[in-house]
Motif scaffolding. Structure first.
Motif, PDB file in Angstrom:
ATOM      1  N   TRP A  93       0.829  -1.210   0.000  1.00 15.96           N
ATOM      2  CA  TRP A  93       0.000   0.000   0.000  1.00 15.96           C
ATOM      3  C   TRP A  93       0.861   1.257   0.000  1.00 15.96           C
ATOM      4  CZ3 TRP A  93      -4.590   0.350  -1.682  1.00 15.96           C
ATOM      5  CH2 TRP A  93      -5.519  -0.677  -1.521  1.00 15.96           C
ATOM      6  N   ARG A  94       2.038   1.193   0.639  1.00 17.67           N
ATOM      7  CA  ARG A  94       2.925   2.359   0.631  1.00 17.67           C
ATOM      8  C   ARG A  94       3.453   2.631  -0.780  1.00 17.67           C
ATOM      9  NH1 ARG A  94       3.903   1.072   6.192  1.00 17.67           N
ATOM     10  NH2 ARG A  94       5.262  -0.693   5.704  1.00 17.67           N
ATOM     11  N   ILE A  95       3.756   1.569  -1.514  1.00 16.58           N
ATOM     12  CA  ILE A  95       4.169   1.749  -2.912  1.00 16.58           C
ATOM     13  C   ILE A  95       3.045   2.382  -3.713  1.00 16.58           C
ATOM     14  CG2 ILE A  95       4.861   0.547  -5.027  1.00 16.58           C
ATOM     15  CD1 ILE A  95       6.118  -1.615  -3.203  1.00 16.58           C
ATOM     16  N   PHE A  96       1.841   1.863  -3.511  1.00 17.70           N
ATOM     17  CA  PHE A  96       0.672   2.400  -4.206  1.00 17.70           C
ATOM     18  C   PHE A  96       0.467   3.877  -3.855  1.00 17.70           C
ATOM     19  CE2 PHE A  96      -3.943   3.167  -4.503  1.00 17.70           C
ATOM     20  CZ  PHE A  96      -4.163   2.814  -5.824  1.00 17.70           C
ATOM     21  N   TYR A 127       2.723   6.157  -5.757  1.00 18.33           N
ATOM     22  CA  TYR A 127       2.253   6.379  -7.121  1.00 18.33           C
ATOM     23  C   TYR A 127       1.069   7.341  -7.144  1.00 18.33           C
ATOM     24  CZ  TYR A 127       5.126   2.355  -8.543  1.00 18.33           C
ATOM     25  OH  TYR A 127       6.160   1.506  -8.800  1.00 18.33           O
ATOM     26  N   ILE A 128       0.166   7.189  -6.189  1.00 15.03           N
ATOM     27  CA  ILE A 128      -0.975   8.102  -6.117  1.00 15.03           C
ATOM     28  C   ILE A 128      -0.493   9.531  -5.858  1.00 15.03           C
ATOM     29  CG2 ILE A 128      -2.974   8.768  -4.712  1.00 15.03           C
ATOM     30  CD1 ILE A 128      -3.720   6.549  -6.518  1.00 15.03           C
ATOM     31  N   GLY A 129       0.543   9.669  -5.042  1.00 17.09           N
ATOM     32  CA  GLY A 129       1.124  10.984  -4.807  1.00 17.09           C
ATOM     33  C   GLY A 129       1.624  11.612  -6.098  1.00 17.09           C
ATOM     34  N   SER A 130       2.244  10.806  -6.941  1.00 13.01           N
ATOM     35  CA  SER A 130       2.702  11.310  -8.244  1.00 13.01           C
ATOM     36  C   SER A 130       1.518  11.724  -9.112  1.00 13.01           C
ATOM     37  CB  SER A 130       3.533  10.237  -8.957  1.00 13.01           C
ATOM     38  OG  SER A 130       4.735   9.973  -8.260  1.00 13.01           O
ATOM     39  N   LEU A 131       0.425  10.956  -9.029  1.00 16.96           N
ATOM     40  CA  LEU A 131      -0.793  11.323  -9.753  1.00 16.96           C
ATOM     41  C   LEU A 131      -1.331  12.671  -9.274  1.00 16.96           C
ATOM     42  CD1 LEU A 131      -3.196  10.538 -11.654  1.00 16.96           C
ATOM     43  CD2 LEU A 131      -4.242   9.450  -9.659  1.00 16.96           C
ATOM     44  N   ILE A 132      -1.326  12.866  -7.961  1.00 16.51           N
ATOM     45  CA  ILE A 132      -1.790  14.136  -7.403  1.00 16.51           C
ATOM     46  C   ILE A 132      -0.894  15.291  -7.883  1.00 16.51           C
ATOM     47  CG2 ILE A 132      -2.174  15.453  -5.294  1.00 16.51           C
ATOM     48  CD1 ILE A 132      -4.230  13.279  -5.780  1.00 16.51           C
ATOM     49  N   GLU A 133       0.400  15.046  -7.964  1.00 14.15           N
ATOM     50  CA  GLU A 133       1.304  16.084  -8.475  1.00 14.15           C
ATOM     51  C   GLU A 133       0.908  16.499  -9.890  1.00 14.15           C
ATOM     52  OE1 GLU A 133       5.557  15.315  -6.229  1.00 14.15           O
ATOM     53  OE2 GLU A 133       5.118  14.159  -8.035  1.00 14.15           O
ATOM     54  N   ALA A 134       0.576  15.513 -10.729  1.00 14.51           N
ATOM     55  CA  ALA A 134       0.156  15.820 -12.098  1.00 14.51           C
ATOM     56  C   ALA A 134      -1.129  16.641 -12.102  1.00 14.51           C
ATOM     57  CB  ALA A 134      -0.037  14.525 -12.888  1.00 14.51           C
ATOM     58  N   VAL A 135      -2.053  16.318 -11.197  1.00 13.65           N
ATOM     59  CA  VAL A 135      -3.306  17.067 -11.094  1.00 13.65           C
ATOM     60  C   VAL A 135      -3.023  18.514 -10.687  1.00 13.65           C
ATOM     61  CG1 VAL A 135      -5.478  17.289  -9.826  1.00 13.65           C
ATOM     62  CG2 VAL A 135      -4.710  15.030 -10.585  1.00 13.65           C
ATOM     63  N   LYS A 189      -2.624   6.825   2.338  1.00 13.26           N
ATOM     64  CA  LYS A 189      -2.612   8.276   2.539  1.00 13.26           C
ATOM     65  C   LYS A 189      -1.239   8.799   2.947  1.00 13.26           C
ATOM     66  CE  LYS A 189      -4.350   9.714   6.354  1.00 13.26           C
ATOM     67  NZ  LYS A 189      -5.293  10.070   7.439  1.00 13.26           N
ATOM     68  N   ASP A 190      -0.594   8.166   3.922  1.00 14.87           N
ATOM     69  CA  ASP A 190       0.672   8.690   4.432  1.00 14.87           C
ATOM     70  C   ASP A 190       1.756   8.694   3.357  1.00 14.87           C
ATOM     71  OD1 ASP A 190      -0.515   9.080   6.872  1.00 14.87           O
ATOM     72  OD2 ASP A 190       0.348   7.296   7.813  1.00 14.87           O
ATOM     73  N   ALA A 191       1.843   7.610   2.587  1.00 15.42           N
ATOM     74  CA  ALA A 191       2.846   7.557   1.517  1.00 15.42           C
ATOM     75  C   ALA A 191       2.529   8.580   0.431  1.00 15.42           C
ATOM     76  CB  ALA A 191       2.901   6.149   0.920  1.00 15.42           C
ATOM     77  N   MET A 192       1.258   8.796   0.164  1.00 15.42           N
ATOM     78  CA  MET A 192       0.851   9.814  -0.796  1.00 15.42           C
ATOM     79  C   MET A 192       1.331  11.191  -0.350  1.00 15.42           C
ATOM     80  SD  MET A 192      -3.070  10.920  -1.727  1.00 15.42           S
ATOM     81  CE  MET A 192      -3.328  11.652  -0.084  1.00 15.42           C
ATOM     82  N   MET A 193       1.097  11.507   0.928  1.00 21.79           N
ATOM     83  CA  MET A 193       1.496  12.817   1.443  1.00 21.79           C
ATOM     84  C   MET A 193       3.015  12.950   1.511  1.00 21.79           C
ATOM     85  SD  MET A 193      -1.301  14.339   1.648  1.00 21.79           S
ATOM     86  CE  MET A 193      -0.554  15.860   2.228  1.00 21.79           C
ATOM     87  N   GLU A 194       3.702  11.855   1.767  1.00 20.60           N
ATOM     88  CA  GLU A 194       5.166  11.899   1.782  1.00 20.60           C
ATOM     89  C   GLU A 194       5.694  12.262   0.398  1.00 20.60           C
ATOM     90  OE1 GLU A 194       8.942   8.935   2.768  1.00 20.60           O
ATOM     91  OE2 GLU A 194       6.941   8.456   3.545  1.00 20.60           O
ATOM     92  N   ARG A 195       5.099  11.688  -0.631  1.00 16.20           N
ATOM     93  CA  ARG A 195       5.486  12.045  -1.991  1.00 16.20           C
ATOM     94  C   ARG A 195       5.209  13.520  -2.273  1.00 16.20           C
ATOM     95  NH1 ARG A 195       8.786  11.286  -5.876  1.00 16.20           N
ATOM     96  NH2 ARG A 195       8.656   9.064  -5.378  1.00 16.20           N
ATOM     97  N   LEU A 196       4.083  14.018  -1.798  1.00 16.59           N
ATOM     98  CA  LEU A 196       3.710  15.411  -2.056  1.00 16.59           C
ATOM     99  C   LEU A 196       4.613  16.408  -1.320  1.00 16.59           C
ATOM    100  CD1 LEU A 196      -0.189  15.172  -2.034  1.00 16.59           C
ATOM    101  CD2 LEU A 196       1.314  15.517  -3.997  1.00 16.59           C
ATOM    102  N   ARG A 197       5.294  15.960  -0.273  1.00 15.56           N
ATOM    103  CA  ARG A 197       6.225  16.846   0.420  1.00 15.56           C
ATOM    104  C   ARG A 197       7.414  17.224  -0.462  1.00 15.56           C
ATOM    105  NH1 ARG A 197       4.206  14.475   5.242  1.00 15.56           N
ATOM    106  NH2 ARG A 197       5.442  12.572   5.078  1.00 15.56           N
ATOM    107  N   GLU A 198       7.629  16.458  -1.533  1.00 14.34           N
ATOM    108  CA  GLU A 198       8.715  16.762  -2.462  1.00 14.34           C
ATOM    109  C   GLU A 198       8.267  17.687  -3.590  1.00 14.34           C
ATOM    110  OE1 GLU A 198      10.419  13.140  -3.872  1.00 14.34           O
ATOM    111  OE2 GLU A 198      10.611  12.253  -1.869  1.00 14.34           O
TER     112      GLU A 198
END
Length: 273
Positions: free
Chosen positions: A197-200, A203-211, A234-243
């Motif tokens: 789920w963290r890997i997923f 990836y969702i975080g990267s999708l949010i970046e594109a949005v 959620k947590d992994a998504m937000m971690e990606r968005l911190r970048e």
């Protein structure tokens, strides 16, 4: 009153809507046969709910739509629906105004009118399930694009494929499981499931970046079956968005799952020109 139709590759859902309330709902399996068989199923379900008080019928379909001429093309998971003059068929059957749109647009519209998106003028509704669907609300209005395909961010290239490959149910196939099974394992504390789920989520975080790059919305609201596991990614998504290089854009962005039942059905019922 209005009638909304949510046409999916597995089921057809039809609802009778009074203002913001779903009064009755009919659900049936979507036939995999001819164009006429699918059409007849929809007609039958609508007929069960039809009353003299119904003023219009709105239909959400998983495809692009020629709204001007009332034609749907190449409906996902319904091979027989390559070119269906759906408005004409429905008008001849029920003699009511018929409104057609993409199903993800209907989800976004329903969430904006009745759900978690009510307080936002500019939002993106993301459906995460068999595929990735998205609908845009701009300045409080549903934005369709020329073929109701505006905002389909899931089809943009990502890694070796596209976002839909890595951010929807196909992701779980590579792990020989389903999103539902993996969520059950994660709830039981399975460490491999939690890592997946963290890997997923990354990836969702990267999708949010594109949005954000494309639309810079006030809010992104998730729907679809995989959203039930939001807490696991959620947590992994937000971690990606911190970048993300513009942290203010992330800080001011509202991200949440939708808990509005039948959002796409409600949105379809409220479609208009």
């Amino acid at each position: 009153m209005k009638i909304g139709v949510d046409l999916g590759g597995t089921n057809v859902r039809v609802g009778l809507v009074d203002k913001d309330r779903l009064v009755r709902k009919e659900t049936a399996h979507c036939p995999r046969g001819t164009e006429q068989e699918v059409t007849d199923q929809i007609l039958t379900l609508i007929d069960r709910l039809m009353t003299d008080e119904v003023t219009s019928i709105g239909i959400g379909v998983p495809s692009v739509v020629d709204r001007e001429n009332g034609i749907v093309y190449h409906v996902a998971n319904i091979p027989s629906w390559e070119e269906v003059h759906l408005r004409e068929i429905m008008e001849n059957a029920f003699h009511k105004p018929i409104y057609l749109n993409n199903d993800a647009n209907c989800f976004a519209w329903g969430v904006h009118l009745f759900g978690e998106g009510q307080n936002f003028k500019d939002m993106v509704g993301l459906t995460v399930g068999t595929g990735i669907g998205s609908g845009l609300i701009i300045n409080g209005r549903l934005y369709n694009g020329h073929n109701t395909g505006a905002g389909e961010i899931g089809s943009l290239p990502f890694k070796e494929k596209d976002y839909e490959y890595y951010c929807a149910s196909r992701f779980f196939h590579d792990f020989h499981t389903t999103g539902k099974e993996l969520a059950e394992e994660a709830r039981a504390g399975n460490l491999n499931a939690l890592d997946t789920w963290r890997i997923f989520g990354d990836y969702i975080g990267s999708l949010i970046e594109a949005v954000i790059y494309a639309y810079d919305p006030e809010a992104i609201i998730f729907g679809g079956g995989i959203t039930d596991a939001y807490d696991f990614f959620k947590d992994a998504m937000m971690e990606r968005l911190r970048e993300f290089p513009y942290p203010e854009s992330v800080a001011r962005l509202h991200i949440a799952p939708s808990h509005l039942e039948n959002a796409a059905l409600l949105g379809a019922a409220m479609l208009e020109e």
